[in-house]
Design a protein around this motif. Structure first.
Motif, PDB file in Angstrom:
ATOM      1  N   THR A   2       0.163  -1.588   0.406  1.00  0.00           N
ATOM      2  CA  THR A   2      -0.481  -0.139   0.306  1.00  0.00           C
ATOM      3  C   THR A   2       0.897   1.293  -0.086  1.00  0.00           C
ATOM      4  O   THR A   2       1.856   1.385   0.817  1.00  0.00           O
ATOM      5  N   GLY A   3       0.599   1.937  -0.779  1.00  0.00           N
ATOM      6  CA  GLY A   3       0.476   3.348  -1.565  1.00  0.00           C
ATOM      7  C   GLY A   3       2.834   3.181  -1.215  1.00  0.00           C
ATOM      8  O   GLY A   3       3.286   4.175  -1.627  1.00  0.00           O
ATOM      9  N   SER A   4       3.386   1.827  -2.256  1.00  0.00           N
ATOM     10  CA  SER A   4       4.437   1.921  -2.405  1.00  0.00           C
ATOM     11  C   SER A   4       5.001   2.238  -3.413  1.00  0.00           C
ATOM     12  O   SER A   4       5.491   2.193  -4.631  1.00  0.00           O
ATOM     13  N   PHE A   5       3.750   2.358  -4.183  1.00  0.00           N
ATOM     14  CA  PHE A   5       3.764   3.320  -6.557  1.00  0.00           C
ATOM     15  C   PHE A   5       2.040   3.715  -6.180  1.00  0.00           C
ATOM     16  O   PHE A   5       1.490   4.185  -5.735  1.00  0.00           O
ATOM     17  N   SER A   6       2.376   4.421  -7.715  1.00  0.00           N
ATOM     18  CA  SER A   6       1.423   5.509  -7.575  1.00  0.00           C
ATOM     19  C   SER A   6       0.808   4.828  -8.762  1.00  0.00           C
ATOM     20  O   SER A   6       0.738   4.015 -10.064  1.00  0.00           O
ATOM     21  N   ILE A   7      -0.944   5.407  -8.490  1.00  0.00           N
ATOM     22  CA  ILE A   7      -1.627   4.944  -9.415  1.00  0.00           C
ATOM     23  C   ILE A   7      -2.735   6.947 -10.013  1.00  0.00           C
ATOM     24  O   ILE A   7      -2.763   7.338  -9.497  1.00  0.00           O
ATOM     25  N   GLY A   8      -2.434   6.490 -11.171  1.00  0.00           N
ATOM     26  CA  GLY A   8      -3.147   7.640 -12.184  1.00  0.00           C
ATOM     27  C   GLY A   8      -4.543   6.535 -12.419  1.00  0.00           C
ATOM     28  O   GLY A   8      -4.892   5.912 -13.145  1.00  0.00           O
ATOM     29  N   ILE A   9      -5.332   7.779 -12.187  1.00  0.00           N
ATOM     30  CA  ILE A   9      -6.831   6.962 -13.408  1.00  0.00           C
ATOM     31  C   ILE A   9      -7.855   7.968 -14.278  1.00  0.00           C
ATOM     32  O   ILE A   9      -7.825   9.088 -13.873  1.00  0.00           O
ATOM     33  N   ILE A  10      -7.118   7.670 -15.789  1.00  0.00           N
ATOM     34  CA  ILE A  10      -7.835   8.496 -16.236  1.00  0.00           C
ATOM     35  C   ILE A  10      -9.818   8.740 -16.682  1.00  0.00           C
ATOM     36  O   ILE A  10      -9.831   6.965 -16.886  1.00  0.00           O
TER      37      ILE A  10
END
Length: 267
Positions: A2-10
């Motif tokens: 959790t929180g160790s990578f970034s998420i982008g939501i188009i």
């Protein structure tokens, strides 16, 4: 994880994309600084309580900045994505859009095709997903981290089964609402005031849903148990079993599957 990578939501301001984003922030306690949202207007509506969420109108800027890209735009807008993400993990919840088409649209090899629902915001969605052979163990863990705050999730082995889940994810709640409408209508036709009929049906369906979700018995076992009890419920169930309701339900689901597959067809 959790929180160790970034998420982008188009499409992160839409009904489904926004629900998943808020599930991450509220259910999963996701760090707002690791969440990006892309929309056409640049509006922060829905994320006013999370000033560290990055909002952009530039899909490519999001794709370049994030480790996992979630495509949550309507399927008819898939060709407008215009991103290159060959080195990214790309997850799509666009109904009907195939892995092959997602790869063509994004250049990605590590692709996941999934389905979820706006119930994700309350942690009540079911989010099945299918992944390409290029996925790594870390990718699988990231997809699980994405969907677990939304509710339950499973990896499935066949891509075409996503169309079946698409046909159930939206329509089944609609079918339940239709059934509730019919039950409430039956009550009002027999003189029960509409506000009381509505209140009763809401509570009855809530209780039935919780019991079904939390009880270890399968739906088949629930039905048989009530028939074996030989009471008023059994009388109603046996009447329904002798009707065309199963055939009609299959026809409704078939129509939903056909629509899901049509959404993914190119011009």
């Amino acid at each position: 994880m959790t929180g160790s990578f970034s998420i982008g939501i188009i499409g992160g301001s839409g009904m489904l994309g926004g629900a998943i984003a808020r599930a991450l922030l509220r259910q999963g306690d996701w760090p707002a600084s690791r969440l990006w949202i892309s929309n056409r207007s640049g509006s922060r509506a829905g994320f006013d309580d999370h000033p560290h969420v990055t909002v952009t109108t530039d899909n490519q800027q999001l794709a370049s900045a994030c480790d996992l890209i979630l495509l949550a735009v309507p399927p008819e807008h898939a060709d407008d994505l215009r991103i290159r993400a060959s080195d990214r993990l790309v997850v799509s919840v666009m109904a009907g859009i195939t892995v092959q088409r997602i790869t063509r649209l994004t250049g990605a090899a590590r692709v996941v095709r999934a389905m979820s629902s706006p119930a994700a915001e309350r942690g009540l969605a079911y989010s099945p997903w299918f992944g390409t052979a290029a996925l790594t163990a870390r990718d699988e863990a990231r997809v699980t981290a994405l969907f677990t705050p939304c509710g339950l999730t499973d990896r499935i082995a066949q891509e075409d089964q996503i169309d079946l889940f698409t046909a159930m994810t939206g329509p089944v709640p609609g079918f339940v609402a239709l059934f509730a409408q019919l039950v409430a209508g039956y009550a009002t036709q027999h003189g029960i005031p509409p506000p009381i009929a509505d209140r009763a049906v809401r509570q009855l369906f809530l209780g039935a849903g919780i019991i079904m979700a939390e009880d270890a018995k399968s739906p088949d076992e629930h039905v048989q148990e009530m028939i074996d009890y030989a009471g008023t419920t059994a009388a109603g169930l046996q009447s329904l079993q002798g009707s065309s309701i199963a055939q009609d339900l299959r026809a409704g689901l078939d129509a939903s599957v056909a629509r899901a597959r049509a959404l993914g067809e190119t011009d």
